[in-house]
Design a protein around this motif. Structure first.
Motif, PDB file in Angstrom:
ATOM      1  N   GLN A  74      -5.916  -9.104  -2.961  1.00  0.00           N
ATOM      2  CA  GLN A  74      -6.503  -8.880  -4.286  1.00  0.00           C
ATOM      3  C   GLN A  74      -8.006  -8.637  -4.178  1.00  0.00           C
ATOM      4  O   GLN A  74      -8.555  -7.765  -4.855  1.00  0.00           O
ATOM      5  CB  GLN A  74      -6.223 -10.071  -5.200  1.00  0.00           C
ATOM      6  CG  GLN A  74      -4.778 -10.137  -5.638  1.00  0.00           C
ATOM      7  CD  GLN A  74      -4.453 -11.394  -6.413  1.00  0.00           C
ATOM      8  OE1 GLN A  74      -5.109 -12.423  -6.277  1.00  0.00           O
ATOM      9  NE2 GLN A  74      -3.402 -11.324  -7.219  1.00  0.00           N
ATOM     10  N   GLU A  75      -8.662  -9.391  -3.320  1.00  0.00           N
ATOM     11  CA  GLU A  75     -10.101  -9.198  -3.102  1.00  0.00           C
ATOM     12  C   GLU A  75     -10.370  -7.820  -2.514  1.00  0.00           C
ATOM     13  O   GLU A  75     -11.288  -7.123  -2.930  1.00  0.00           O
ATOM     14  CB  GLU A  75     -10.620 -10.284  -2.163  1.00  0.00           C
ATOM     15  CG  GLU A  75     -12.110 -10.218  -1.922  1.00  0.00           C
ATOM     16  CD  GLU A  75     -12.578 -11.340  -0.997  1.00  0.00           C
ATOM     17  OE1 GLU A  75     -13.551 -11.096  -0.262  1.00  0.00           O
ATOM     18  OE2 GLU A  75     -11.971 -12.423  -0.995  1.00  0.00           O
ATOM     19  N   TYR A  76      -9.542  -7.407  -1.558  1.00  0.00           N
ATOM     20  CA  TYR A  76      -9.697  -6.090  -0.945  1.00  0.00           C
ATOM     21  C   TYR A  76      -9.528  -4.992  -1.995  1.00  0.00           C
ATOM     22  O   TYR A  76     -10.316  -4.051  -2.052  1.00  0.00           O
ATOM     23  CB  TYR A  76      -8.673  -5.907   0.180  1.00  0.00           C
ATOM     24  CG  TYR A  76      -8.627  -4.498   0.700  1.00  0.00           C
ATOM     25  CD1 TYR A  76      -9.566  -4.049   1.617  1.00  0.00           C
ATOM     26  CD2 TYR A  76      -7.649  -3.611   0.268  1.00  0.00           C
ATOM     27  CE1 TYR A  76      -9.530  -2.754   2.089  1.00  0.00           C
ATOM     28  CE2 TYR A  76      -7.610  -2.314   0.729  1.00  0.00           C
ATOM     29  CZ  TYR A  76      -8.551  -1.885   1.641  1.00  0.00           C
ATOM     30  OH  TYR A  76      -8.520  -0.595   2.094  1.00  0.00           O
ATOM     31  N   LEU A  77      -8.503  -5.101  -2.816  1.00  0.00           N
ATOM     32  CA  LEU A  77      -8.258  -4.080  -3.836  1.00  0.00           C
ATOM     33  C   LEU A  77      -9.376  -4.044  -4.872  1.00  0.00           C
ATOM     34  O   LEU A  77      -9.758  -2.975  -5.345  1.00  0.00           O
ATOM     35  CB  LEU A  77      -6.902  -4.312  -4.502  1.00  0.00           C
ATOM     36  CG  LEU A  77      -5.691  -4.110  -3.585  1.00  0.00           C
ATOM     37  CD1 LEU A  77      -4.414  -4.500  -4.305  1.00  0.00           C
ATOM     38  CD2 LEU A  77      -5.625  -2.684  -3.077  1.00  0.00           C
ATOM     39  N   ALA A  78      -9.909  -5.214  -5.236  1.00  0.00           N
ATOM     40  CA  ALA A  78     -11.022  -5.251  -6.185  1.00  0.00           C
ATOM     41  C   ALA A  78     -12.258  -4.593  -5.575  1.00  0.00           C
ATOM     42  O   ALA A  78     -12.970  -3.842  -6.242  1.00  0.00           O
ATOM     43  CB  ALA A  78     -11.335  -6.691  -6.584  1.00  0.00           C
ATOM     44  N   ASP A  79     -12.499  -4.863  -4.302  1.00  0.00           N
ATOM     45  CA  ASP A  79     -13.638  -4.241  -3.619  1.00  0.00           C
ATOM     46  C   ASP A  79     -13.455  -2.741  -3.483  1.00  0.00           C
ATOM     47  O   ASP A  79     -14.427  -1.981  -3.512  1.00  0.00           O
ATOM     48  CB  ASP A  79     -13.838  -4.851  -2.227  1.00  0.00           C
ATOM     49  CG  ASP A  79     -14.353  -6.272  -2.277  1.00  0.00           C
ATOM     50  OD1 ASP A  79     -14.776  -6.716  -3.372  1.00  0.00           O
ATOM     51  OD2 ASP A  79     -14.324  -6.947  -1.230  1.00  0.00           O
TER      52      ASP A  79
END
Length: 139
Positions: A74-79
Motif C-alpha cells: 500500500q505504501e509503494y502504491l501510494a508513493d
C-alpha cells in the motif's frame, strides 16, 4: 552462567507460565529479529548463525508477516502516485523517433492502428500470433 544453569532458569520460569521457552527459541527469535533488520544483510545473518548456505537462512528466517506485506505494498502504491514520470529521451542524432518506435514497439509505431487507420501489410497482432493465427491485419 553455563548451559545447564540457564536451562534450569527456563524450567523454573516455564512451570508457572505454562510455556515451553528454551535457549533454542531465543536463538530463533534473535535470528528473526536480525533477518528483519535493514542494517544486516542475509549474508550477515548467515555468518552469525553458521549456516553453510544463504538459502538455509532465507528459508528459515525470511518469514513475512502478511499484514506487513500488505502495508508495504500500500505504501509503494501510494508513493507511485507521487512519482514523476519522465518523458522518454530524445532520439540520438541521425535516428528518427518513428524508426525507434517501430524497432522497440513504441506507441507511435503505427499511429493509425488503434484509431482504425492503415497498418503495414504483414503486421501481426501479438495475441493472434501467440494463438497460432498468423493472419495479417490491414484496414
Amino acid at each position: 552462567m553455563n548451559y545447564e544453569a540457564l536451562r534450569a532458569v527456563f524450567r523454573r520460569a516455564n512451570a508457572p507460565l505454562a510455556t515451553n521457552w528454551s535457549m533454542h527459541a531465543l536463538w530463533h527469535t534473535a535470528a528473526l529479529h536480525m533477518a528483519r533488520d535493514k542494517r544486516l544483510s542475509l549474508r550477515d545473518v548467515q555468518t552469525i548463525f553458521g549456516h553453510a548456505h544463504p538459502s538455509t537462512t532465507a528459508d528459515i528466517y525470511l518469514v513475512e508477516d502478511e499484514e506487513q506485506v500488505i502495508a508495504r505494498v500500500q505504501e509503494y502504491l501510494a508513493d507511485a502516485k507521487e512519482r514523476v514520470t519522465l518523458p522518454p529521451p530524445s532520439p540520438a542524432i541521425g535516428h528518427e523517433a518513428s524508426d525507434l518506435d517501430v524497432l522497440f514497439g513504441g506507441d507511435l509505431a503505427w499511429p493509425g492502428k488503434d484509431r482504425g487507420g492503415p497498418t503495414p501489410s504483414g503486421w501481426r497482432e501479438p495475441d493472434r500470433f501467440r494463438r497460432g493465427r498468423c493472419s495479417s491485419t490491414t484496414n
